[in-house]
Design a protein around this motif. Structure first.
Motif, PDB file in Angstrom:
ATOM      1  N   SER A 132      48.341  51.335  44.734  1.00  0.00           N
ATOM      2  CA  SER A 132      49.771  51.089  44.549  1.00  0.00           C
ATOM      3  C   SER A 132      50.020  50.435  43.194  1.00  0.00           C
ATOM      4  N   HIS A 133      51.260  50.061  42.959  1.00  0.00           N
ATOM      5  CA  HIS A 133      51.633  49.441  41.690  1.00  0.00           C
ATOM      6  C   HIS A 133      50.921  48.111  41.458  1.00  0.00           C
ATOM      7  N   LEU A 134      50.444  47.467  42.500  1.00  0.00           N
ATOM      8  CA  LEU A 134      49.747  46.187  42.355  1.00  0.00           C
ATOM      9  C   LEU A 134      48.250  46.348  42.095  1.00  0.00           C
ATOM     10  N   ASP A 135      47.751  47.577  42.114  1.00  0.00           N
ATOM     11  CA  ASP A 135      46.325  47.840  41.943  1.00  0.00           C
ATOM     12  C   ASP A 135      45.971  48.237  40.514  1.00  0.00           C
ATOM     13  N   TRP A 136      46.684  47.708  39.558  1.00  0.00           N
ATOM     14  CA  TRP A 136      46.530  48.084  38.160  1.00  0.00           C
ATOM     15  C   TRP A 136      46.722  46.832  37.315  1.00  0.00           C
ATOM     16  N   THR A 137      45.704  46.418  36.569  1.00  0.00           N
ATOM     17  CA  THR A 137      45.783  45.226  35.730  1.00  0.00           C
ATOM     18  C   THR A 137      45.584  45.638  34.282  1.00  0.00           C
ATOM     19  N   LEU A 138      46.511  45.254  33.413  1.00  0.00           N
ATOM     20  CA  LEU A 138      46.448  45.655  32.001  1.00  0.00           C
ATOM     21  C   LEU A 138      45.611  44.697  31.165  1.00  0.00           C
ATOM     22  N   GLU A 139      45.026  45.249  30.092  1.00  0.00           N
ATOM     23  CA  GLU A 139      44.305  44.471  29.067  1.00  0.00           C
ATOM     24  C   GLU A 139      43.292  43.502  29.680  1.00  0.00           C
ATOM     25  N   VAL A 140      42.257  44.047  30.308  1.00  0.00           N
ATOM     26  CA  VAL A 140      41.246  43.243  30.972  1.00  0.00           C
ATOM     27  C   VAL A 140      40.049  43.066  30.049  1.00  0.00           C
ATOM     28  N   SER A 141      39.635  41.827  29.856  1.00  0.00           N
ATOM     29  CA  SER A 141      38.530  41.498  28.959  1.00  0.00           C
ATOM     30  C   SER A 141      37.229  41.335  29.747  1.00  0.00           C
ATOM     31  N   HIS A 142      36.133  41.913  29.214  1.00  0.00           N
ATOM     32  CA  HIS A 142      34.824  41.849  29.865  1.00  0.00           C
ATOM     33  C   HIS A 142      33.772  41.431  28.845  1.00  0.00           C
ATOM     34  N   PRO A 143      32.850  40.523  29.232  1.00  0.00           N
ATOM     35  CA  PRO A 143      31.811  40.090  28.294  1.00  0.00           C
ATOM     36  C   PRO A 143      30.744  41.168  28.104  1.00  0.00           C
ATOM     37  N   LEU A 144      30.250  41.301  26.868  1.00  0.00           N
ATOM     38  CA  LEU A 144      29.157  42.217  26.561  1.00  0.00           C
ATOM     39  C   LEU A 144      27.881  41.464  26.207  1.00  0.00           C
ATOM     40  N   GLY A 145      27.943  40.140  26.162  1.00  0.00           N
ATOM     41  CA  GLY A 145      26.810  39.326  25.750  1.00  0.00           C
ATOM     42  C   GLY A 145      26.923  38.983  24.277  1.00  0.00           C
ATOM     43  N   ASP A 146      26.190  37.980  23.845  1.00  0.00           N
ATOM     44  CA  ASP A 146      26.197  37.517  22.455  1.00  0.00           C
ATOM     45  C   ASP A 146      27.599  37.196  21.951  1.00  0.00           C
ATOM     46  N   GLY A 147      28.476  36.770  22.840  1.00  0.00           N
ATOM     47  CA  GLY A 147      29.827  36.394  22.445  1.00  0.00           C
ATOM     48  C   GLY A 147      30.775  37.560  22.230  1.00  0.00           C
ATOM     49  N   GLU A 148      30.297  38.789  22.392  1.00  0.00           N
ATOM     50  CA  GLU A 148      31.159  39.960  22.213  1.00  0.00           C
ATOM     51  C   GLU A 148      31.884  40.274  23.512  1.00  0.00           C
ATOM     52  N   ARG A 149      33.055  40.902  23.378  1.00  0.00           N
ATOM     53  CA  ARG A 149      33.867  41.260  24.537  1.00  0.00           C
ATOM     54  C   ARG A 149      34.422  42.664  24.370  1.00  0.00           C
ATOM     55  N   LEU A 150      34.679  43.313  25.485  1.00  0.00           N
ATOM     56  CA  LEU A 150      35.317  44.623  25.511  1.00  0.00           C
ATOM     57  C   LEU A 150      36.640  44.449  26.245  1.00  0.00           C
ATOM     58  N   ILE A 151      37.729  44.912  25.648  1.00  0.00           N
ATOM     59  CA  ILE A 151      39.039  44.816  26.296  1.00  0.00           C
ATOM     60  C   ILE A 151      39.471  46.217  26.695  1.00  0.00           C
ATOM     61  N   ALA A 152      39.503  46.451  27.998  1.00  0.00           N
ATOM     62  CA  ALA A 152      39.923  47.741  28.530  1.00  0.00           C
ATOM     63  C   ALA A 152      41.445  47.791  28.599  1.00  0.00           C
ATOM     64  N   ASP A 153      42.006  48.985  28.457  1.00  0.00           N
ATOM     65  CA  ASP A 153      43.450  49.127  28.578  1.00  0.00           C
ATOM     66  C   ASP A 153      43.922  48.715  29.970  1.00  0.00           C
ATOM     67  N   ALA A 154      43.122  49.047  30.987  1.00  0.00           N
ATOM     68  CA  ALA A 154      43.503  48.684  32.359  1.00  0.00           C
ATOM     69  C   ALA A 154      42.277  48.651  33.260  1.00  0.00           C
ATOM     70  N   LEU A 155      42.425  47.948  34.362  1.00  0.00           N
ATOM     71  CA  LEU A 155      41.444  47.939  35.437  1.00  0.00           C
ATOM     72  C   LEU A 155      42.176  48.434  36.675  1.00  0.00           C
ATOM     73  N   ALA A 156      41.661  49.511  37.272  1.00  0.00           N
ATOM     74  CA  ALA A 156      42.304  50.116  38.440  1.00  0.00           C
ATOM     75  C   ALA A 156      41.468  49.852  39.688  1.00  0.00           C
ATOM     76  N   TYR A 157      42.141  49.493  40.774  1.00  0.00           N
ATOM     77  CA  TYR A 157      41.512  49.339  42.078  1.00  0.00           C
ATOM     78  C   TYR A 157      41.997  50.494  42.945  1.00  0.00           C
ATOM     79  N   TYR A 158      41.083  51.088  43.717  1.00  0.00           N
ATOM     80  CA  TYR A 158      41.409  52.284  44.488  1.00  0.00           C
ATOM     81  C   TYR A 158      40.587  52.241  45.761  1.00  0.00           C
ATOM     82  N   VAL A 159      41.201  52.534  46.898  1.00  0.00           N
ATOM     83  CA  VAL A 159      40.475  52.607  48.164  1.00  0.00           C
ATOM     84  C   VAL A 159      40.515  54.050  48.643  1.00  0.00           C
TER      85      VAL A 159
END
Length: 132
Positions: A20-47
């Motif tokens: 649903s509309h609540l299962d979508w989070t924008l601009e999600v940051s994830h660690p890659l190690g060594d202080g680097e990060r990856l920022i995804a446009d969105a994180l989707a949850y789906y059942v």
């Protein structure tokens, strides 16, 4: 970004799954190690509902390319997603001295510190020209 999310919602309804509309989070940051990060446009949850009645909870990182990013930048981002797929968080540091009243309390974050992060990265693309 909204069109991509609406495509997930419409497909879930068509299949009888949950998203649903609540299962979508924008601009999600994830660690890659060594202080680097990856920022995804969105994180989707789906059942996903299986024929035997079981439900499978899925998560996916979503990148939307509107044909405005260079092929070199896209390749770099794909490599970063591959790094994220294999990344495991380092174990949490253990305190050398227990604080009064903290015995038996474990962080839920520590229990998932060695689990793989996110397995999928859908990458919708669009042409430079919009058709109406």
């Amino acid at each position: 970004m909204l069109r991509s999310h609406l495509a997930f919602v419409a497909d879930a309804r068509r299949r009888g799954d949950e998203h649903s509309h609540l299962d979508w989070t924008l601009e999600v940051s994830h660690p890659l190690g060594d202080g680097e990060r990856l920022i995804a446009d969105a994180l989707a949850y789906y059942v996903a509902h299986q024929p035997d009645g079981t439900r499978i909870k899925l998560r996916a990182l979503v990148e939307v390319d509107r044909a405005t990013t260079s092929s070199e930048r896209l390749a770099t981002k794909l490599i970063d997603y591959a790094r994220l797929h294999t990344y495991t968080r380092p174990p949490a540091a253990r305190p050398t001295q227990r604080r009064p009243g903290s015995a038996g309390i474990r962080s839920s974050r520590a229990s998932c510190s060695s689990s793989p992060v996110l397995p999928r990265a859908p990458w919708p693309t669009a042409s430079r020209t919009c058709r109406r």
